[in-house]
Every structure is written in C-alpha cells, then in structure tokens.
Design a protein around this motif. Structure first.
Motif, PDB file in Angstrom:
ATOM      1  N   LEU A 258       0.836  -1.200   0.000  1.00  6.14           N
ATOM      2  CA  LEU A 258       0.000   0.000   0.000  1.00  6.14           C
ATOM      3  C   LEU A 258       0.873   1.252   0.000  1.00  6.14           C
ATOM      4  CD1 LEU A 258      -2.990   0.882   0.071  1.00  6.14           C
ATOM      5  CD2 LEU A 258      -2.817   0.937   2.565  1.00  6.14           C
ATOM      6  N   GLY A 259       2.092   1.121   0.567  1.00  2.00           N
ATOM      7  CA  GLY A 259       3.089   2.177   0.445  1.00  2.00           C
ATOM      8  C   GLY A 259       2.946   3.335   1.388  1.00  2.00           C
ATOM      9  N   SER A 260       2.182   3.176   2.465  1.00  2.00           N
ATOM     10  CA  SER A 260       2.052   4.285   3.397  1.00  2.00           C
ATOM     11  C   SER A 260       1.783   3.771   4.800  1.00  2.00           C
ATOM     12  CB  SER A 260       0.923   5.236   2.969  1.00  2.00           C
ATOM     13  OG  SER A 260      -0.324   4.579   3.012  1.00  2.00           O
ATOM     14  N   GLU A 261       2.195   4.565   5.774  1.00  2.13           N
ATOM     15  CA  GLU A 261       1.823   4.359   7.165  1.00  2.13           C
ATOM     16  C   GLU A 261       0.978   5.549   7.593  1.00  2.13           C
ATOM     17  OE1 GLU A 261       5.444   1.644   8.905  1.00  2.13           O
ATOM     18  OE2 GLU A 261       5.457   3.798   9.296  1.00  2.13           O
ATOM     19  N   GLN A 262       0.421   5.454   8.777  1.00  2.00           N
ATOM     20  CA  GLN A 262      -0.479   6.507   9.219  1.00  2.00           C
ATOM     21  C   GLN A 262       0.001   7.084  10.541  1.00  2.00           C
ATOM     22  OE1 GLN A 262      -4.328   4.699   9.314  1.00  2.00           O
ATOM     23  NE2 GLN A 262      -4.374   4.338   7.109  1.00  2.00           N
ATOM     24  N   VAL A 263      -0.083   8.400  10.646  1.00  2.00           N
ATOM     25  CA  VAL A 263       0.225   9.087  11.898  1.00  2.00           C
ATOM     26  C   VAL A 263      -1.057   9.765  12.369  1.00  2.00           C
ATOM     27  CG1 VAL A 263       1.584  10.877  13.035  1.00  2.00           C
ATOM     28  CG2 VAL A 263       2.631   9.474  11.242  1.00  2.00           C
ATOM     29  N   ILE A 264      -1.466   9.428  13.587  1.00  2.00           N
ATOM     30  CA  ILE A 264      -2.634  10.045  14.188  1.00  2.00           C
ATOM     31  C   ILE A 264      -2.157  11.259  14.983  1.00  2.00           C
ATOM     32  CG2 ILE A 264      -4.660   9.696  15.636  1.00  2.00           C
ATOM     33  CD1 ILE A 264      -4.472   7.886  13.150  1.00  2.00           C
TER      34      ILE A 264
ATOM     35  N   ASN B 162      -9.939  13.351  11.827  1.00  2.00           N
ATOM     36  CA  ASN B 162      -9.976  12.209  12.744  1.00  2.00           C
ATOM     37  C   ASN B 162     -10.211  12.707  14.173  1.00  2.00           C
ATOM     38  OD1 ASN B 162      -9.481   9.264  13.177  1.00  2.00           O
ATOM     39  ND2 ASN B 162      -7.824  10.031  14.459  1.00  2.00           N
ATOM     40  N   GLY B 163     -11.478  12.881  14.540  1.00  2.00           N
ATOM     41  CA  GLY B 163     -11.790  13.320  15.896  1.00  2.00           C
ATOM     42  C   GLY B 163     -11.223  14.692  16.188  1.00  2.00           C
ATOM     43  N   ARG B 164     -10.255  14.767  17.110  1.00  5.04           N
ATOM     44  CA  ARG B 164      -9.654  16.046  17.512  1.00  5.04           C
ATOM     45  C   ARG B 164      -8.432  16.398  16.686  1.00  5.04           C
ATOM     46  NH1 ARG B 164      -7.372  16.222  22.188  1.00  5.04           N
ATOM     47  NH2 ARG B 164      -7.050  13.970  22.339  1.00  5.04           N
ATOM     48  N   GLY B 165      -8.305  15.833  15.520  1.00  7.02           N
ATOM     49  CA  GLY B 165      -7.131  16.119  14.718  1.00  7.02           C
ATOM     50  C   GLY B 165      -7.209  15.491  13.346  1.00  7.02           C
ATOM     51  N   LEU B 166      -6.100  14.873  12.924  1.00  3.23           N
ATOM     52  CA  LEU B 166      -6.002  14.325  11.579  1.00  3.23           C
ATOM     53  C   LEU B 166      -5.386  12.936  11.608  1.00  3.23           C
ATOM     54  CD1 LEU B 166      -4.439  17.396   9.697  1.00  3.23           C
ATOM     55  CD2 LEU B 166      -6.829  16.650   9.578  1.00  3.23           C
ATOM     56  N   ARG B 167      -5.747  12.159  10.591  1.00  7.09           N
ATOM     57  CA  ARG B 167      -5.036  10.924  10.286  1.00  7.09           C
ATOM     58  C   ARG B 167      -4.250  11.202   9.012  1.00  7.09           C
ATOM     59  NH1 ARG B 167      -6.854   6.672   7.145  1.00  7.09           N
ATOM     60  NH2 ARG B 167      -8.998   7.436   7.335  1.00  7.09           N
ATOM     61  N   VAL B 168      -2.922  11.106   9.090  1.00  8.63           N
ATOM     62  CA  VAL B 168      -2.052  11.524   7.994  1.00  8.63           C
ATOM     63  C   VAL B 168      -1.345  10.296   7.423  1.00  8.63           C
ATOM     64  CG1 VAL B 168      -0.212  13.078   7.282  1.00  8.63           C
ATOM     65  CG2 VAL B 168      -1.669  13.682   9.235  1.00  8.63           C
ATOM     66  N   GLU B 169      -1.511  10.060   6.139  1.00  7.30           N
ATOM     67  CA  GLU B 169      -0.820   8.964   5.457  1.00  7.30           C
ATOM     68  C   GLU B 169       0.536   9.476   4.971  1.00  7.30           C
ATOM     69  OE1 GLU B 169      -3.189   7.326   2.356  1.00  7.30           O
ATOM     70  OE2 GLU B 169      -4.986   7.175   3.606  1.00  7.30           O
ATOM     71  N   VAL B 170       1.604   8.800   5.398  1.00  9.28           N
ATOM     72  CA  VAL B 170       2.960   9.230   5.046  1.00  9.28           C
ATOM     73  C   VAL B 170       3.770   8.025   4.594  1.00  9.28           C
ATOM     74  CG1 VAL B 170       2.929  11.183   6.632  1.00  9.28           C
ATOM     75  CG2 VAL B 170       3.740   8.966   7.436  1.00  9.28           C
ATOM     76  N   ASP B 171       4.947   8.300   4.016  1.00  8.75           N
ATOM     77  CA  ASP B 171       5.792   7.208   3.539  1.00  8.75           C
ATOM     78  C   ASP B 171       6.395   6.400   4.685  1.00  8.75           C
ATOM     79  OD1 ASP B 171       7.427   9.232   4.411  1.00  8.75           O
ATOM     80  OD2 ASP B 171       8.650   9.346   2.590  1.00  8.75           O
ATOM     81  N   SER B 172       6.713   7.065   5.797  1.00  8.89           N
ATOM     82  CA  SER B 172       7.297   6.387   6.953  1.00  8.89           C
ATOM     83  C   SER B 172       6.907   7.154   8.212  1.00  8.89           C
ATOM     84  CB  SER B 172       8.822   6.309   6.836  1.00  8.89           C
ATOM     85  OG  SER B 172       9.390   5.802   8.025  1.00  8.89           O
ATOM     86  N   GLY B 173       6.057   6.542   9.039  1.00 11.12           N
ATOM     87  CA  GLY B 173       5.550   7.240  10.205  1.00 11.12           C
ATOM     88  C   GLY B 173       6.622   7.654  11.185  1.00 11.12           C
ATOM     89  N   ALA B 174       7.520   6.742  11.534  1.00  6.22           N
ATOM     90  CA  ALA B 174       8.538   7.032  12.542  1.00  6.22           C
ATOM     91  C   ALA B 174       9.460   8.170  12.101  1.00  6.22           C
ATOM     92  CB  ALA B 174       9.349   5.774  12.838  1.00  6.22           C
ATOM     93  N   ARG B 175       9.806   8.190  10.805  1.00  6.21           N
ATOM     94  CA  ARG B 175      10.736   9.206  10.301  1.00  6.21           C
ATOM     95  C   ARG B 175      10.103  10.588  10.257  1.00  6.21           C
ATOM     96  NH1 ARG B 175      12.937   9.468   5.267  1.00  6.21           N
ATOM     97  NH2 ARG B 175      11.454   8.037   4.322  1.00  6.21           N
TER      98      ARG B 175
END
Length: 315
Positions: A230-236, A262-275
């Motif tokens: 799928l090529g993406s991770e998600q950051v809440i 996403n509720g009180r903010g956003l759900r962001v699809e990125v290439d690498s969540g940790a980075r």
C-alpha cells in the motif's frame, strides 16, 4: 495445462457470463497446497462463481482450471471425491438429526461401518457438537448449524475445503472457535479456500489473500505483503486548534499521501511514520495546532481492500 503437484488450485484466464452479465472476466489464481487462501471482494465481484466452477457446479465459458491436478469439468467426479464445500446458506434437512446428517453424507462417499462411525466421532469432537448430535437439526441454533456444516466438510478428510462466508452470522465465541479449527487444517493435510467479507478473519487465518473485483484478481500475496505494498503508514495527530490549517500545509508535501479528519485532529498517510513524527510536530506548531498526542499506526487489510475496490456502495 500445467500439472504441478505443488498446487491445490490453479486457474488461468477464467471467464464466465450470465447472459449480458460477466461474472468472471479473466481470473487467474494459484493456491499452493497446505495453506489457507482467502478470496476477498465486494458483493458481485465473482467469488461465488469462481467457487462454483472449482467445485464442479458450473462450467466456465473460457479459460482453464485445475483442482488438485484435475480438470473440474472433464474429471468432475474425481474432483468431488477429494474436496468438500460449505456454502453461505446452510443446507441441512431439519428433520434429520446431526448424526443422521453426517452418516448419510459419509455413505455418499463410500464410508461404512466402523470407519464411518470413527470419522463421525472425530468430526463431531472437532466442532464440539457431541451434546446435540442426536437432536434434529431444525432445533439447532445458527452457530450449531455452521459447526455441523464444518463437521460434514471434515468428515471425508478432503484435500481441499472450500468455505464460502463460513462465519456469517456467528457470535464472537463461535467465530473464534471456528477460526481455531480452520487454522489447524493445513497441518492436517487440507488446503482451505476461504471467501469472507470480514477483513479481520482474513488477517487472522490466511497465509495468502487474493482481492477480486469486477471478475478479475486485482492483487494477491500474504496479508503483510499487501499492506506493505500500500506504500504508506499513518500518523494520528490529536490536539487542540484548527486542523484545517494544518491539513492545508500537509497536503502539498511530497511525503504525505493523504489526510483525513480524525476526531480532535487528523489521520495523515505518510511514507514512513517514525521518520516523519518530528516534521509533523513542527508543522503542527507552525500552523498553531497544539499537539497533545501523536501515534504511528500500520494500515489494515481493510484499507488495502478499500483502496483497490473503492468505497462506493454497489449491488
């Protein structure tokens, strides 16, 4: 046609139409022996038609299929002796007891005497129906009927077990028990071909997954491979402030694949969540959004499914 001992099912460019409606539009699929293979797809995607061809109930218009090295059209009787099928709807005579249902089924496959009695006992024990075996199936609950269907499938010790929506309507306890039985089957020499709408079921059981839509296989692989592809991770990102301002800044960035409220903010699809955590935190601060919580979440098989098949309702 390729004869290879390693395949339980091999399908090449299978086509099947019902009048003007094309149910299968060139399906190709390979299922190794000794795995649980899930087939996922929206309603009308072609799953049931594919299963009907593999179980000798339908003849394809074009293409080829092999089941355990046999042609399900030209060698239908041989295929039927080596497979078992459970359908979406339970197919039980309400006037027969559970025992009579299993004994009659075993006799159709040539089982007799002590061997038949032993197989019935083993199948019933596997699905924990001993206490209800001598009751008429018309008195069974939905979960008990499903378990009896599975026992009937296991009775003949098939090399391939085809399960079409096997846990539909089951409560969580019955569903979990059913999963345990299915998960053990490859180790007992039975390959399982499973159709389900429950993504958590596919993730829990399947070694391999194929996603089918509009009569074609869109992708196949292990659940982990499909999620990775799928090529993406998600950051809440949760906090206080105006998420729309932050969303506008994020959408133009090359490493951001998508944003969703996403509720009180956003759900962001990125290439690498940790980075990207530090960058996202700084961007939020620049946008006047006070971050209270950030978390990296791996996408699910359901999100892969929706990405490939779309979110629109269909009949």
């Amino acid at each position: 046609m390729i004869r290879e001992r390693g395949w339980a099912v091999r399908v090449e460019e299978l086509v099947k139409s019902y009048g003007a409606v094309r149910a299968l539009a060139g399906v190709s699929l390979e299922v190794p022996r000794g795995v649980v293979q899930a087939v996922l797809g929206p309603n009308g995607a072609g799953k049931t038609t594919l299963f009907a061809i593999l179980s000798t109930l339908l003849v394809p218009d074009r293409g080829s299929a092999e089941v355990l090295g046999l042609d399900p059209v030209r060698q239908a009787a041989a295929v039927r002796r080596r497979i078992a099928v459970t359908f979406q709807e339970t197919v039980l005579d309400p006037e027969l007891t559970g025992r009579e249902t299993l004994v009659d089924h075993g006799r159709l496959y040539g089982l007799r005497g002590r061997e038949l009695a032993r197989r019935v006992d083993e199948a019933v024990e596997a699905v924990q129906l001993q206490d209800a075996l001598n009751r008429r199936t018309g008195t069974y609950s939905g979960g008990m009927k499903r378990r009896l269907e599975l026992a009937r499938g296991l009775l003949t010790q098939p090399e391939l077990l085809i399960l079409d929506e096997p846990t539909q309507g089951l409560d969580p306890q019955n569903r979990t028990y059913f999963w345990e039985q299915v998960r053990a089957l490859p180790g007992q020499g039975t390959t399982v071909l499973l159709s389900t709408h429950a993504m958590e079921e596919a993730e829990a059981l399947a070694h391999q997954v194929a996603i089918i839509d509009q009569g074609r296989v869109l992708t196949q692989g292990t659940p982990g491979e499909l999620i990775t592809n799928l090529g993406s991770e998600q950051v809440i990102v949760a906090g206080s402030g105006e998420p729309a301002s932050l969303e506008a800044r994020l959408r133009v960035l090359p490493f951001v694949r998508g944003t969703h409220p996403n509720g009180r903010g956003l759900r962001v699809e990125v290439d690498s969540g940790a980075r990207r955590l530090a960058q996202l935190a700084q961007l939020a601060a620049d946008a006047g959004f006070a971050v209270e919580e950030m978390a990296v979440r791996r996408p699910t098989l359901e999100e892969v499914f929706l990405k490939l098949t779309g979110r629109s309702l269909r009949d």
